[in-house]
Design an enzyme around this catalytic site. Structure first.
Site: not given
Ligand SMILES: *Cc1c(COP(=O)(O)O)cnc(C)c1O
Length: 429
Positions: A280, A251, A22, A150
């Site tokens: 992550k 997620d 970004y 997100y």
């Molecule tokens: C960081 C994140 C993503 C994206 O993961 P990347 O490995 O950066 O593609 C998706 N969902 C959530 C909740 C996240 O914190």
């Protein structure tokens, strides 16, 4: 002969050649050259030693240069570092799959490995669409999601991110138009707002013929605003999804592996999603790896009528990454993770509490290994980042949010250093 490059030479080259997350190519924000990282400290080439408050975007839960994870990767490296996953398989992936199934809620029984969180979200959305396709409900192609979410930067993931909060609104016309409901009302213990439930019910009853799934970050909306909400909403949403034939997708990329004080945030509720994304911290922040887990209903449903799931990344289930993940999980499960994170929550609370007295601060809130100082006005990253470095800490705020998500192995003293630095930097602003 080339003369030895200085730190500044490297930074100049970086500025010239490399895109950072970004950022602008003509007005890049300042970058800091890292020489090494150990435990909870990042050492810059200029010699400064920074206490890490970020776990490198929430992933390095056991700290840097961890001997156990290092060793696991070295051992695998001597065997092979990669083989294609089409037609071939390997023990690191099999063991990891087995472990993930063991530690996630019981209904989740099948694992799809991919390279990054965003891709695991793409995979989850594709699974949902394919499932309804084989079930003869091909019109179910869209998703409902709360605002302030997100889910990543790829296109389908972007389509379920908050449509306005600035990350992606440029792409609105290029994205699939999904269905948005309000974000869950904030407050972990705030009583359930029946109007919110009614909003979701209305959305479902009006559009369920088009809706494949409901995607949400359980308990904490992370990059969309560090918002905590009552886990009871998840129980109700599960019931509504069942009523209207909608798959529930969690997620857990940010919340998974202990960050909220439970191994997975879904454990704060009484229910389990149909599909769950993790990433992550999966490899302890060593390598990029993510996974999409699902139940038998979805996995076997997709596979009916000779159906196959249509995804297969080149680096699927990379053996080095799987080995790192196996070692990270071993550390996580051996350690008293819940107690460790509970302790961290306490330290975060006491270290950030003084910030509440500052005029610039709207609210301080903590959950598990997450500490948030919400300001009344947005900060300029450009200005504030060097100030944190000068204070000897690595903290990267966004918008109005200065937050901490340190490695779980951080010491009380280090958390206090982070808290003091935040106080100081806000006060001097
Ligand atoms: C960081 C994140 C993503 C994206 O993961 P990347 O490995 O950066 O593609 C998706 N969902 C959530 C909740 C996240 O914190």
């Amino acid at each position: 002969m080339q003369t030895k490059r200085t730190t500044q030479d490297y930074l100049d080259l970086d500025k010239q050649l490399l895109w950072h997350p970004y950022t602008s190519m003509s007005h890049p924000s300042p970058q800091f050259l890292v020489e090494k990282a150990e435990g909870c400290e990042i050492t810059l080439s200029t010699g400064e030693c920074l206490v890490d408050g970020m776990s490198s975007w929430w992933s390095v839960i056991h700290g840097y240069n961890n001997p156990t994870i290092n060793q696991a990767i070295e051992e695998q490296l001597k065997q092979f570092s990669h083989v294609m996953f089409g037609g071939l398989t390997h023990k690191p992936a099999i063991k990891l799959g087995e472990k993930l199934i063991e530690i996630t809620p019981e209904p989740l029984q099948r694992v799809f490995f991919s390279d990054s969180g965003s891709v695991s979200v793409e995979v989850a959305l594709k699974m949902a669409i394919q499932y309804w396709h084989t079930q003869g409900k091909a019109s179910k192609q869209f998703f409902v999601t709360p605002r302030s979410g997100y889910h990543g930067d790829t296109f389908a993931a972007m389509s379920v991110c908050d449509p306005e909060n600035g990350m992606h609104n440029l792409f609105t016309d290029a994205l699939t138009q999904q269905f948005f409901v309000s974000p869950p009302p904030t407050g972990l213990h705030t009583p359930i707002d029946e109007n919110y439930i009614a909003e979701i019910r209305d959305m479902f009853s009006q559009h369920h013929q088009k809706i494949a799934g409901f995607i949400i970050e359980p308990v904490v909306q992370n990059a969309g605003g560090m918002r905590f909400y009552n886990p009871d909403y998840l129980n109700t949403i599960r019931a509504l999804c069942d009523e209207f034939d909608i798959l529930l997708i969690f997620d857990e990329i940010a919340t998974g592996f202990g960050r909220t004080g439970k191994l997975f945030a879904t454990e704060h509720s009484q229910i389990c999603p149909d599909i769950m994304c993790i990433g992550k911290a999966l490899t302890g922040g060593y390598m990029t790896l993510a996974a999409t887990l699902t139940n038998d209903k979805v996995a076997l449903g997709i596979s009916e009528k000779d159906g196959v799931f249509m995804h297969g990344p080149t680096f699927m289930a990379n053996p080095l990454a799987c080995s790192a993940a196996n070692a990270s999980l071993k550390l996580l499960l051996e350690g008293a993770i819940t107690e460790q994170v509970k302790q961290l929550e306490l330290w975060l609370k006491t270290s950030l509490e003084p910030c509440e007295t500052l005029d610039q601060v709207k609210e301080v809130r903590c959950l598990g290994g997450i500490g948030v100082v919400e300001l009344k006005e947005a900060v300029s990253l450009h200005n504030i980042q060097p100030k944190f470095v000068a204070q000897g800490v690595w903290i990267r705020p966004f918008g109005k949010l200065i937050y901490l998500m340190p490695p779980y192995v951080i010491s009380k003293h280090q958390v206090e250093q982070l808290g003091k630095a935040i106080y100081q930097v806000i006060q001097d602003k």
